[in-house]
Design a protein around this motif. Structure first.
Motif, PDB file in Angstrom:
ATOM      1  N   TRP A  61       0.826  -1.206  -0.126  1.00  0.00           N
ATOM      2  CA  TRP A  61       0.074   0.119  -0.071  1.00  0.00           C
ATOM      3  C   TRP A  61       0.951   1.339  -0.008  1.00  0.00           C
ATOM      4  O   TRP A  61       1.707   1.322   1.066  1.00  0.00           O
ATOM      5  N   ARG A  63       1.514   5.249  -0.112  1.00  0.00           N
ATOM      6  CA  ARG A  63       0.958   6.741  -0.152  1.00  0.00           C
ATOM      7  C   ARG A  63       1.488   7.772  -1.249  1.00  0.00           C
ATOM      8  O   ARG A  63       0.907   8.525  -1.936  1.00  0.00           O
ATOM      9  N   TYR A  66       2.948   6.382  -5.672  1.00  0.00           N
ATOM     10  CA  TYR A  66       2.478   5.026  -6.129  1.00  0.00           C
ATOM     11  C   TYR A  66       2.948   5.061  -7.841  1.00  0.00           C
ATOM     12  O   TYR A  66       3.236   3.885  -8.061  1.00  0.00           O
ATOM     13  N   LYS A  79      -1.236  -1.102  -4.483  1.00  0.00           N
ATOM     14  CA  LYS A  79      -2.281  -0.171  -4.405  1.00  0.00           C
ATOM     15  C   LYS A  79      -2.232   1.245  -3.805  1.00  0.00           C
ATOM     16  O   LYS A  79      -1.306   1.091  -3.017  1.00  0.00           O
ATOM     17  N   MET A  81      -3.139   4.456  -1.549  1.00  0.00           N
ATOM     18  CA  MET A  81      -3.832   4.885  -0.373  1.00  0.00           C
ATOM     19  C   MET A  81      -3.549   6.256  -0.044  1.00  0.00           C
ATOM     20  O   MET A  81      -2.471   6.676  -0.047  1.00  0.00           O
ATOM     21  N   ARG A  82      -4.648   7.148   0.692  1.00  0.00           N
ATOM     22  CA  ARG A  82      -4.222   8.466   1.207  1.00  0.00           C
ATOM     23  C   ARG A  82      -4.124   8.252   2.484  1.00  0.00           C
ATOM     24  O   ARG A  82      -3.231   9.096   3.136  1.00  0.00           O
ATOM     25  N   SER A  83      -4.518   7.286   3.244  1.00  0.00           N
ATOM     26  CA  SER A  83      -4.303   7.036   4.697  1.00  0.00           C
ATOM     27  C   SER A  83      -4.394   5.520   4.701  1.00  0.00           C
ATOM     28  O   SER A  83      -4.981   4.750   4.079  1.00  0.00           O
ATOM     29  N   ARG A  85      -6.521   4.480   6.437  1.00  0.00           N
ATOM     30  CA  ARG A  85      -8.212   4.038   6.437  1.00  0.00           C
ATOM     31  C   ARG A  85      -8.334   3.364   5.245  1.00  0.00           C
ATOM     32  O   ARG A  85      -9.324   2.475   4.964  1.00  0.00           O
ATOM     33  N   ASP A  86      -7.893   4.011   3.953  1.00  0.00           N
ATOM     34  CA  ASP A  86      -8.129   3.223   2.587  1.00  0.00           C
ATOM     35  C   ASP A  86      -7.854   1.810   2.539  1.00  0.00           C
ATOM     36  O   ASP A  86      -8.422   0.828   2.144  1.00  0.00           O
ATOM     37  N   ALA A  87      -6.664   1.689   3.489  1.00  0.00           N
ATOM     38  CA  ALA A  87      -5.932   0.105   3.290  1.00  0.00           C
ATOM     39  C   ALA A  87      -7.136  -0.786   4.447  1.00  0.00           C
ATOM     40  O   ALA A  87      -7.381  -1.880   4.105  1.00  0.00           O
ATOM     41  N   LYS A  89     -10.138  -0.864   4.546  1.00  0.00           N
ATOM     42  CA  LYS A  89     -11.250  -1.079   3.899  1.00  0.00           C
ATOM     43  C   LYS A  89     -11.387  -2.538   3.523  1.00  0.00           C
ATOM     44  O   LYS A  89     -12.265  -3.116   3.061  1.00  0.00           O
ATOM     45  N   GLU A  90     -10.035  -2.894   3.431  1.00  0.00           N
ATOM     46  CA  GLU A  90      -9.974  -4.107   2.557  1.00  0.00           C
ATOM     47  C   GLU A  90      -9.967  -5.334   3.504  1.00  0.00           C
ATOM     48  O   GLU A  90     -10.292  -6.472   3.043  1.00  0.00           O
TER      49      GLU A  90
END
Length: 252
Positions: A61, A63, A66, A79, A81-83, A85-87, A89-90
């Motif tokens: 992941w 930030r 990418y 993948k 991610m902005r934070s 939190r995005d990771a 979700k998986e």
């Protein structure tokens, strides 16, 4: 740009999983933050984290950057991610325990990570990583041999002709560094310890080579100043009869 081959990356992940299965049979997930270990497993070092589950596909992941990770790495799952939190979700559920690099992960980073990944227990994975990395593949050995040839050429064939009476330690260190980079050196010498990375190493004339330093090694250096204990002294000049100490590393 030479990329780390995919078969090499896959073999490293497999070796790590085997090591964890032996040392910590109950393990379910490990998260890698350090850029050096990121590079070892993925072929790129970014601001992000590598999540290695016991089962399923590992994911890097990222930030930032990418785009660069996509350009440099053959790792199959990268993948953005902005934070954290995005990771998160998986993941529908999380195991109770996560394995982290406890020797290098700062407390503030740990707290930000834990906010979105609320594991109940954190265990170290540093020893397992070091053990896996200690076993070199044919690919790694070929790079080490190349590094050794560069080092030998600079130290034995080129360096003696650099020496001039009256030059400073800093003069010699800069000339050595320039030459090593021209010959293929990556520019950094890294150590498996916290906050320890060198540009050249230790270059000293006479008793400068045993001046006390924080480095846990046999030699020392006065460096440029107390704020920059690197390269060598601008004031210490080479005199006839001086012992010249050069402890430098080459990476390729």
């Amino acid at each position: 740009m030479e990329k780390v081959p995919l078969f090499e990356l896959e073999a490293r992940i497999s070796s790590f999983r085997n090591m964890m299965a032996v040392s910590n049979p109950e393990w379910e997930i490990a998260v890698i933050f350090s850029k050096i270990n990121q590079y070892y497993f993925t072929g790129t070092m970014q601001d992000g984290m590598l999540i290695i589950p016991r089962e399923g596909e590992p994911t890097l992941w990222v930030r930032r950057s990418y785009e660069r990770s996509q350009d440099e790495s053959l790792f199959p799952s990268i993948k953005p991610m902005r934070s954290f939190r995005d990771a998160k979700k998986e993941f529908r559920t999380l195991p109770d325990t996560v394995y982290l690099e406890m020797e290098v992960v700062p407390l503030a980073l740990h707290q930000r990570f834990n906010k979105h990944f609320p594991f109940k227990e954190f265990k170290p994975v540093d020893q397992q990583l070091a053990t896996v990395r200690a076993v070199k593949s044919d690919y790694e050995l070929s790079l080490m041999r190349k590094s050794g040839k560069i080092h030998q050429r600079v130290a034995e064939d080129i360096l003696p002709d650099m020496l001039q009476e009256g030059m400073s330690e800093a003069d010699l260190a800069v000339t050595i560094f320039k030459t090593m980079v021209e010959e293929g050196h990556d520019g950094l010498t890294r150590f498996g310890m916290f906050d320890n990375e060198m540009v050249v190493g230790h270059v000293g004339f006479g008793d400068s080579s045993i001046y006390p330093t924080y480095f846990d090694g046999a030699s020392g250096t006065r460096g440029l100043s107390p704020a920059a204990p690197v390269l060598g002294s601008r004031q210490r000049k080479l005199k006839k009869g001086d012992l010249i100490f050069v402890d430098v590393g080459v990476c390729f």
